[in-house]
Write a protein that holds these residues in place. Structure first.
Motif, mmCIF file in Angstrom:
data_model
loop_
_atom_site.group_PDB
_atom_site.id
_atom_site.type_symbol
_atom_site.label_atom_id
_atom_site.label_comp_id
_atom_site.label_asym_id
_atom_site.label_seq_id
_atom_site.Cartn_x
_atom_site.Cartn_y
_atom_site.Cartn_z
ATOM 1 N N PHE A 19 -2.101 1.602 -54.639
ATOM 2 C CA PHE A 19 -1.725 0.356 -53.990
ATOM 3 C C PHE A 19 -0.612 0.666 -52.992
ATOM 4 O O PHE A 19 0.415 1.245 -53.360
ATOM 5 C CB PHE A 19 -1.266 -0.676 -55.021
ATOM 6 N N PHE A 20 -0.855 0.291 -51.745
ATOM 7 C CA PHE A 20 0.075 0.570 -50.652
ATOM 8 C C PHE A 20 0.837 -0.698 -50.287
ATOM 9 O O PHE A 20 0.235 -1.675 -49.839
ATOM 10 C CB PHE A 20 -0.700 1.106 -49.448
ATOM 11 N N LEU A 21 2.156 -0.691 -50.502
ATOM 12 C CA LEU A 21 3.006 -1.805 -50.126
ATOM 13 C C LEU A 21 3.368 -1.625 -48.658
ATOM 14 O O LEU A 21 4.161 -0.760 -48.301
ATOM 15 C CB LEU A 21 4.253 -1.864 -51.005
ATOM 16 N N GLU A 22 2.749 -2.435 -47.840
ATOM 17 C CA GLU A 22 2.793 -2.256 -46.390
ATOM 18 C C GLU A 22 3.715 -3.285 -45.747
ATOM 19 O O GLU A 22 3.610 -4.482 -46.019
ATOM 20 C CB GLU A 22 1.372 -2.417 -45.845
ATOM 21 N N GLY A 23 4.613 -2.797 -44.914
ATOM 22 C CA GLY A 23 5.513 -3.686 -44.198
ATOM 23 C C GLY A 23 5.952 -3.079 -42.884
ATOM 24 O O GLY A 23 5.813 -1.874 -42.662
ATOM 25 N N ASP A 24 6.514 -3.918 -42.045
ATOM 26 C CA ASP A 24 6.967 -3.443 -40.734
ATOM 27 C C ASP A 24 8.395 -2.898 -40.836
ATOM 28 O O ASP A 24 9.131 -3.188 -41.784
ATOM 29 C CB ASP A 24 6.883 -4.568 -39.704
ATOM 30 N N TYR A 25 8.764 -2.132 -39.844
ATOM 31 C CA TYR A 25 10.050 -1.442 -39.833
ATOM 32 C C TYR A 25 11.218 -2.424 -39.949
ATOM 33 O O TYR A 25 12.135 -2.224 -40.750
ATOM 34 C CB TYR A 25 10.183 -0.619 -38.544
ATOM 35 N N LYS A 26 11.193 -3.493 -39.181
ATOM 36 C CA LYS A 26 12.304 -4.449 -39.146
ATOM 37 C C LYS A 26 12.534 -5.096 -40.517
ATOM 38 O O LYS A 26 13.667 -5.210 -40.974
ATOM 39 C CB LYS A 26 12.034 -5.521 -38.094
#
Length: 165
Positions: A103-110
């Motif tokens: 499971f990949f917890l994906e988010g943006d840099y900011k």
């Protein structure tokens, strides 16, 4: 070996520990944090803002892999680990591929940078976040989950995915 390992992966600050602990409470599976397997030298480097190299990571990944294989003999487990590159995930899954769920917890840099700026007591320098994004190879086979969801919603999504497969 019928037991499973649930790998929760993502860059530092994506919520692996928070989600792993919640998932542990809901499933009864023991949660382990890959950060606990780092050598003192690796932790010192990260605290100084020095990004780890593949050479630094291989012994760490090997230790985690051996630990997981041993645990799977008797129980299901959850392991939070950055596992940024495909080759790292391949190492962690080696010989136990059928027992692994990713499971990949994906988010943006900011978003993640904001989290790291408020995190206290962790050895990982927030200045290393860019190096993590630079190294990250988006997994093709992991279930991707947006970190803007609440930790409870992320946990429920993982449980739903596990129950449906």
């Amino acid at each position: 070996m019928q037991h499973k390992v649930i790998y929760i992966m993502g860059v530092s600050g994506s919520g692996k520990t928070t989600v792993g602990q919640k998932l542990s409470k809901k499933t009864g599976y023991q949660f382990y944090d890959a950060d606990d397997f780092h050598s003192a030298e690796n932790k010192a480097k990260m605290k100084q803002g020095i990004a780890l190299t593949d050479q630094d990571r291989w012994p760490w990944l090997e230790n985690i892999h051996q630990f997981v294989i041993e645990k799977l003999k008797t129980e299901n487990i959850i392991l939070g680990c950055s596992a940024l590159k495909k080759v790292y995930r391949k190492k962690l899954s080696q010989s136990i591929e059928k027992n692994c769920r990713w499971f990949f917890l994906e988010g943006d840099y900011k978003t993640i940078q904001g989290r790291l700026e408020h995190r206290k007591g962790h050895y990982m320098s927030p200045g290393l976040l860019q190096s993590q994004f630079d190294a990250l190879e988006i997994p093709a086979t992991a279930k991707r989950i947006d970190i803007k969801l609440s930790p409870d919603a992320i946990t429920d999504s993982i449980i739903s995915s596990i129950n449906n497969n």
